[in-house]
Design an enzyme around this catalytic site. Sequence first.
Site, PDB file in Angstrom:
ATOM      1  N   CYS A  36      17.296  64.577  20.466  1.00 21.33           N
ATOM      2  CA  CYS A  36      18.760  63.618  19.619  1.00 21.33           C
ATOM      3  C   CYS A  36      18.869  65.369  18.739  1.00 21.33           C
ATOM      4  O   CYS A  36      17.757  65.926  17.771  1.00 21.33           O
ATOM      5  CB  CYS A  36      18.319  62.493  19.214  1.00 21.33           C
ATOM      6  SG  CYS A  36      19.762  62.669  18.258  1.00 21.33           S
TER       7      CYS A  36
ATOM      8  N   CYS B  43      24.817  68.002  21.302  1.00 20.55           N
ATOM      9  CA  CYS B  43      24.357  66.678  20.863  1.00 20.55           C
ATOM     10  C   CYS B  43      23.500  65.836  22.754  1.00 20.55           C
ATOM     11  O   CYS B  43      24.520  66.134  23.508  1.00 20.55           O
ATOM     12  CB  CYS B  43      25.858  66.236  20.564  1.00 20.55           C
ATOM     13  SG  CYS B  43      26.346  64.254  21.427  1.00 20.55           S
TER      14      CYS B  43
HETATM   15  N1  DGL Z   1      22.277  62.202  21.272  1.00 26.72           N
HETATM   16  C1  DGL Z   1      22.781  62.418  19.746  1.00 26.72           C
HETATM   17  C2  DGL Z   1      22.494  63.930  19.506  1.00 26.72           C
HETATM   18  O1  DGL Z   1      21.653  64.594  20.692  1.00 26.72           O
HETATM   19  C3  DGL Z   1      23.399  61.723  19.205  1.00 26.72           C
HETATM   20  C4  DGL Z   1      24.104  60.475  18.831  1.00 26.72           C
HETATM   21  C5  DGL Z   1      24.512  59.702  17.762  1.00 26.72           C
HETATM   22  O2  DGL Z   1      25.682  60.396  17.422  1.00 26.72           O
HETATM   23  O3  DGL Z   1      23.343  59.053  17.245  1.00 26.72           O
HETATM   24  O4  DGL Z   1      22.909  64.932  18.642  1.00 26.72           O
END
Ligand code: DGL
Length: 278
Positions: A83, A198
Amino acid sequence: MTAALPTGKHSEQPVVIFDSGIGGLTVLREVRFKLPFDRLVYVFDDAGFPYGDWDEQPLLDRIVALIGKVIEAHDPKAIIIACNTAFTLAGEALRKTYPNVPFVGTVPAIKPAAARTKSGLISVLATPGTVQRAYTRDLIEAHASGCSVTLVGSQKLAQLAEGHLRGQQVTDEALLAEIEGCFVASDGRRTDIVVLACTHYPFLTNRLREVAPWPVDWIDPAEAIARQLGRVVSASSAPEQGAEINSDEVMCSSGNLSGESLSLMRGFGLVFTGQLPT
Ligand code: DGL
């Protein structure tokens, strides 16, 4: 008395993959290719999702505390913070707080984008949190000072990706509204690379290609993250013949998964084992 764990891949310490939602699954599928015999535990903070709009200090405290519980529960051989929003904020604090656990992070792929662009115009598509991070600005300064970098903070794309993966309808208009800021034309040059910063977004790549104003390269860092894991830990070896093999697991912070989410996780070969211990 606890039964002895069977021999084979699943008696070993697992690799934990962490995200706020389903985005880390884009990384999990690459990890399976690179380390096929490692046991994986997918952990996601659905009670805190989306991370994109959180203030930095409470989010940092939340992630550090949650990862502490994950370490207690699973004694992992490594943790992938799959993330960008979490790692660009908490990576340093996690490594300091838990120095015995190897962490593999996820950061916007600005360096490879700068190396690959021909037009010199690159865009970084991310959550509002990630585009504001000092970490992201530092990456641009260190690796892309010769490029023109457009940062696009998307309010809704992570949620749209969650909906898309659970079979909900996502319109072209909704997608275009989130990405159109990435497409810049100036002095006869056009953006030629969009960094998917993301981990949710690669689930939408085919749809994004369809609605994009012109063709670009979409950079997904998942494979590079899995490769980095292979450098940080040694891969488990194939189980002995006849060894009992447990499934890879998924846990979430709410402890509740809808029927759609359960079948999604099953599709990724994950068995739901419930809530993270509090
Ligand atoms: N999957 C997360 C990232 O790589 C973000 C998703 C969220 O908004 O929580 O930033």
